[in-house]
Design a protein around this motif. Structure first.
Motif, short mmCIF file in Angstrom:
data_model
loop_
_atom_site.label_atom_id
_atom_site.label_comp_id
_atom_site.label_asym_id
_atom_site.label_seq_id
_atom_site.Cartn_x
_atom_site.Cartn_y
_atom_site.Cartn_z
N GLU A 107 -11.65 -51.25 18.27
CA GLU A 107 -11.28 -52.63 18.57
C GLU A 107 -11.32 -53.50 17.32
O GLU A 107 -10.42 -54.32 17.08
CB GLU A 107 -12.21 -53.20 19.64
N MET A 108 -12.36 -53.33 16.51
CA MET A 108 -12.49 -54.14 15.30
C MET A 108 -11.43 -53.77 14.28
O MET A 108 -10.92 -54.63 13.55
CB MET A 108 -13.89 -53.99 14.72
N ALA A 109 -11.07 -52.48 14.21
CA ALA A 109 -10.01 -52.06 13.29
C ALA A 109 -8.68 -52.68 13.69
O ALA A 109 -7.90 -53.13 12.83
CB ALA A 109 -9.91 -50.53 13.28
N LYS A 110 -8.39 -52.72 15.00
CA LYS A 110 -7.16 -53.33 15.49
C LYS A 110 -7.15 -54.82 15.19
O LYS A 110 -6.11 -55.39 14.81
CB LYS A 110 -7.00 -53.08 16.98
N ALA A 111 -8.30 -55.47 15.37
CA ALA A 111 -8.38 -56.90 15.11
C ALA A 111 -8.14 -57.21 13.63
O ALA A 111 -7.45 -58.17 13.29
CB ALA A 111 -9.73 -57.43 15.56
N ARG A 112 -8.72 -56.40 12.75
CA ARG A 112 -8.50 -56.61 11.32
C ARG A 112 -7.03 -56.44 10.96
O ARG A 112 -6.48 -57.20 10.17
CB ARG A 112 -9.37 -55.64 10.50
N LYS A 113 -6.43 -55.41 11.55
CA LYS A 113 -5.01 -55.14 11.26
C LYS A 113 -4.14 -56.29 11.72
O LYS A 113 -3.20 -56.70 11.02
CB LYS A 113 -4.59 -53.84 11.93
N SER A 114 -4.42 -56.83 12.91
CA SER A 114 -3.62 -57.93 13.43
C SER A 114 -3.77 -59.19 12.58
O SER A 114 -2.85 -60.02 12.51
CB SER A 114 -4.03 -58.23 14.87
N ARG A 115 -4.92 -59.37 11.91
CA ARG A 115 -5.15 -60.53 11.06
C ARG A 115 -4.74 -60.28 9.61
O ARG A 115 -4.84 -61.17 8.77
CB ARG A 115 -6.63 -60.92 11.09
N GLY A 116 -4.33 -59.03 9.33
CA GLY A 116 -3.93 -58.69 7.97
C GLY A 116 -5.10 -58.60 7.02
O GLY A 116 -4.95 -58.80 5.81
N GLU A 117 -6.28 -58.31 7.54
CA GLU A 117 -7.48 -58.24 6.72
C GLU A 117 -7.75 -56.81 6.24
O GLU A 117 -7.45 -55.84 6.94
CB GLU A 117 -8.69 -58.74 7.52
N VAL A 118 -8.33 -56.70 5.09
CA VAL A 118 -8.75 -55.41 4.53
C VAL A 118 -10.27 -55.39 4.51
O VAL A 118 -10.91 -56.32 3.98
CB VAL A 118 -8.20 -55.21 3.10
N TRP A 119 -10.85 -54.35 5.08
CA TRP A 119 -12.31 -54.27 5.13
C TRP A 119 -12.88 -54.05 3.73
O TRP A 119 -12.35 -53.24 2.94
CB TRP A 119 -12.74 -53.13 6.06
N VAL A 120 -13.96 -54.72 3.40
CA VAL A 120 -14.60 -54.64 2.09
C VAL A 120 -16.06 -54.24 2.27
O VAL A 120 -16.78 -54.85 3.07
CB VAL A 120 -14.52 -55.98 1.34
N PRO A 121 -16.54 -53.21 1.57
CA PRO A 121 -17.97 -52.83 1.67
C PRO A 121 -18.87 -53.98 1.26
O PRO A 121 -18.48 -54.85 0.48
CB PRO A 121 -18.09 -51.65 0.70
N LYS A 122 -20.08 -53.97 1.76
CA LYS A 122 -21.03 -55.04 1.47
C LYS A 122 -21.82 -54.79 0.20
O LYS A 122 -22.13 -55.73 -0.54
CB LYS A 122 -21.99 -55.20 2.65
N TYR A 123 -22.15 -53.53 -0.09
CA TYR A 123 -23.05 -53.23 -1.21
C TYR A 123 -22.39 -52.45 -2.35
O TYR A 123 -23.04 -52.19 -3.36
CB TYR A 123 -24.26 -52.44 -0.70
N PHE A 124 -21.11 -52.10 -2.20
CA PHE A 124 -20.42 -51.32 -3.23
C PHE A 124 -19.00 -51.86 -3.42
O PHE A 124 -18.42 -52.43 -2.50
CB PHE A 124 -20.35 -49.84 -2.84
N THR A 125 -18.46 -51.63 -4.62
CA THR A 125 -17.07 -51.97 -4.90
C THR A 125 -16.38 -50.76 -5.52
O THR A 125 -17.02 -49.99 -6.26
CB THR A 125 -16.97 -53.16 -5.88
N PRO A 126 -15.09 -50.54 -5.23
CA PRO A 126 -14.38 -49.42 -5.84
C PRO A 126 -14.41 -49.51 -7.36
O PRO A 126 -14.29 -50.61 -7.93
CB PRO A 126 -12.95 -49.56 -5.30
N SER A 127 -14.57 -48.38 -8.02
CA SER A 127 -14.70 -48.40 -9.48
C SER A 127 -13.38 -48.60 -10.20
O SER A 127 -13.36 -48.96 -11.37
CB SER A 127 -15.35 -47.09 -9.96
N ASN A 128 -12.25 -48.30 -9.50
CA ASN A 128 -10.93 -48.48 -10.12
C ASN A 128 -10.84 -47.76 -11.46
O ASN A 128 -10.51 -48.34 -12.50
CB ASN A 128 -10.61 -49.97 -10.31
N ASN A 129 -11.16 -46.46 -11.41
CA ASN A 129 -11.19 -45.69 -12.65
C ASN A 129 -9.90 -44.93 -12.92
O ASN A 129 -9.90 -43.87 -13.52
CB ASN A 129 -12.37 -44.71 -12.63
#
Length: 409
Positions: free
Chosen positions: A363-385
Motif C-alpha cells: 500500500e505504501m509503495a503504491k501511495a509513493r508511486k501515485s505521488r511521484g515520490e522516491v523512497w530515501v533511506p534514513k541512515y545511508f546514501t548511495p555512494s554513486n561510485n
C-alpha cells in the motif's frame, strides 16, 4: 519513516519454552520480541535452535514443485511455518554483535601488521553462523532498521532497497578504533536439488589508529534437499592495501553422496600472503563451526587461531534497555506479532500478521508511486561510485550512537 506496522502495539510476549533465553518486553510504545541468536551448540552442528517441523523435507520440496531450475527466488514468499522469529536484519547483525569473545575489538590490539591481518581473517570466519535446514528469517521490509549495542560496539542496520533487496550495516567501536561497513544482497536461485544463495556486496573494516582498511566479500550459502543440509560455500578474499597482505578462504561444497558424513562439511581452507611472495601463513584444513589453526611457513608449528565454541556458543538474547528510544521501524517491533504467532505455534495468527506487514508495504509503495515520490533511506546514501558496486552506500552518521537494545555478557 514508513514501515510495515500501522500503529503501536501494547502487549506482552508470552513466548514459547522451545526458545531459551527469550526476553519478554512490555513498554508503552512498541512491542518488541527478542530471541536468542543462532549459535554453535556442543554436539549439534546444526545450531542451538530448538525448532523442528514434522516432514520438513517433503514440505520444502512441495514449495518448489512449480519452480523451474535457475529461477531467482528473491521474491519467493514463504509461509511463517518456514520462518524462525527473526528478521534477516537481525540475523546479519548477530554475526557482528553476538559473540562470546570480542574478536572485532582485538583486531587493532596487535602491534604486528601480520597478526592484525590474521585477526581480521579470524573475525571474517567468526561471522559464519549455523543455519537450519527448512527455516529462514523474515525478508526485511523497505526502511526496516535494527539498532543494537554490544560492549563498546554500536551497530545499525537498514534495509536500503527492496527491489533488489539490499541491507546496509554500519558499526563503530570508538574504544577500539573500529569502523565497519557491510552491504549485502542475497540472490537465491533454485537449482533442482538445491538452492544456491549468492551473497553479493562487500564488507569494509577500518582500524582507525593503524590507518588500515580491510576489504572482503561474504561466502555464499548452499541449501541441499537430498540429503538435507545447509552450509557456507565459495571463496572469500580479504585484502589490506596499506600492508599488502591478502588472504583467500575456501569453503568447499560437501559431497552429495556422503552428505552429512562428508569431511568437507563446514570446512574452511586458505592462505595469507603478500602479492608475489610466498604465503606468510597457511591455515591447514579446519572447521568454521569448531576450530581453525594456522601453520607457520618457517616451521614454527601450528596454533589455534579460532575456536567457535568461545565465540558462538552460550550466547544470550539481546535485551531492551531503553523502550522509549525504540523506533517503529525496529525489526523486533515490525515483526513482533508474527514472532508471537510462531513462538506460540499459532500458525494462522502468524500468517495473518505476516500478511498485514506485507500488505502495508504494498500500500505504501503504491501511495509513493501515485505521488511521484522516491523512497530515501534514513541512515545511508548511495555512494554513486560510477556503477562499480551498485549496492554500496555511505553512512550518514560518523559514529553509530548507543542503542536501546543491548547484548548482555
Amino acid at each position: 519513516m514508513e514501515i510495515g506496522i500501522d500503529k503501536p502495539i501494547q502487549r506482552v510476549n508470552n513466548g514459547d519454552q522451545r526458545w531459551k533465553d527469550e526476553r519478554e518486553v512490555q513498554q508503552p510504545l512498541q512491542e518488541v520480541v527478542l530471541t536468542k541468536p543462532l549459535m554453535v551448540a556442543a554436539g549439534d552442528d546444526s545450531g542451538d535452535v530448538e525448532y523442528r517441523t514434522p516432514n520438513l523435507v517433503q514440505r520444502v520440496l512441495s514449495l518448489f514443485k512449480n519452480v523451474r531450475p535457475g529461477s531467482d527466488l528473491t521474491s519467493f514468499q514463504l509461509p511463517p511455518s518456514f520462518n524462525y522469529p527473526k528478521s534477516e536484519l537481525q540475523a546479519y547483525g548477530e554475526m557482528v554483535y553476538c559473540a562470546g569473545k570480542d574478536i572485532l575489538g582485538e583486531c587493532g590490539g596487535a602491534g604486528d601488521p601480520l597478526e592484525r591481518f590474521t585477526r581480521v581473517v579470524v573475525w571474517s570466519i567468526s561471522t559464519n553462523r549455523p543455519a537450519i535446514f527448512g527455516v529462514v528469517p523474515y525478508n526485511p521490509v523497505l526502511g526496516e532498521t535494527h539498532h543494537v549495542s554490544a560492549r563498546s560496539l554500536n551497530v545499525r542496520l537498514e534495509q536500503v532497497s527492496h527491489h533488489p533487496p539490499v541491507t546496509a550495516l554500519h558499526a563503530t567501536d570508538h574504544r577500539h578504533g573500529v569502523n565497519m561497513l557491510w552491504f549485502q544482497r542475497p540472490v537465491p536461485k533454485f537449482q533442482g536439488t538445491r538452492v544456491e544463495v549468492e551473497v553479493q556486496g562487500k564488507r569494509t573494516l577500518k582500524l582507525v589508529e593503524h590507518g588500515e582498511t580491510y576489504v572482503m566479500n561474504s561466502p555464499n550459502m548452499t541449501i541441499r534437499f537430498i540429503p538435507p543440509a545447509v552450509d557456507w560455500t565459495g571463496t572469500v578474499k580479504v585484502s589490506c592495501r596499506e600492508t599488502g597482505y591478502e588472504a583467500e578462504l575456501n569453503y568447499p561444497t560437501s559431497s552429495f553422496f556422503l552428505g552429512r558424513r562428508s569431511s568437507s562439511k563446514h570446512s574452511v581452507t586458505g592462505k595469507i600472503y603478500k602479492t608475489s611472495s610466498p604465503p606468510a601463513a597457511s591455515p591447514p584444513p579446519g572447521k568454521w563451526h569448531s576450530t581453525v589453526k594456522i601453520r607457520d611457513p618457517n616451521g614454527g608449528g601450528e596454533r589455534v587461531i579460532y575456536n567457535a565454541k568461545e565465540v558462538a556458543s552460550k550466547l544470550k538474547a539481546p535485551i531492551l534497555k531503553d523502550p522509549q528510544s525504540v523506533l517503529p521501524s525496529e525489526s523486533a517491533s515490525v515483526w513482533s506479532e508474527v514472532s508471537r504467532g510462531i513462538l506460540s505455534r499459532d500458525w494462522e495468527k502468524a500468517k495473518e500478521a505476516k500478511r498485514a506487514v506485507e500488505e502495508k508495504q504494498r500500500e505504501m509503495a503504491k501511495a509513493r508511486k501515485s505521488r511521484g515520490e522516491v523512497w530515501v533511506p534514513k541512515y545511508f546514501t548511495p555512494s554513486n561510485n560510477g556503477g562499480d558496486d551498485p549496492y554500496e552506500y555511505s553512512p550518514i552518521e560518523k559514529l553509530v550512537p548507543p542503542a536501546p537494545i543491548v547484548v548482555p555478557f
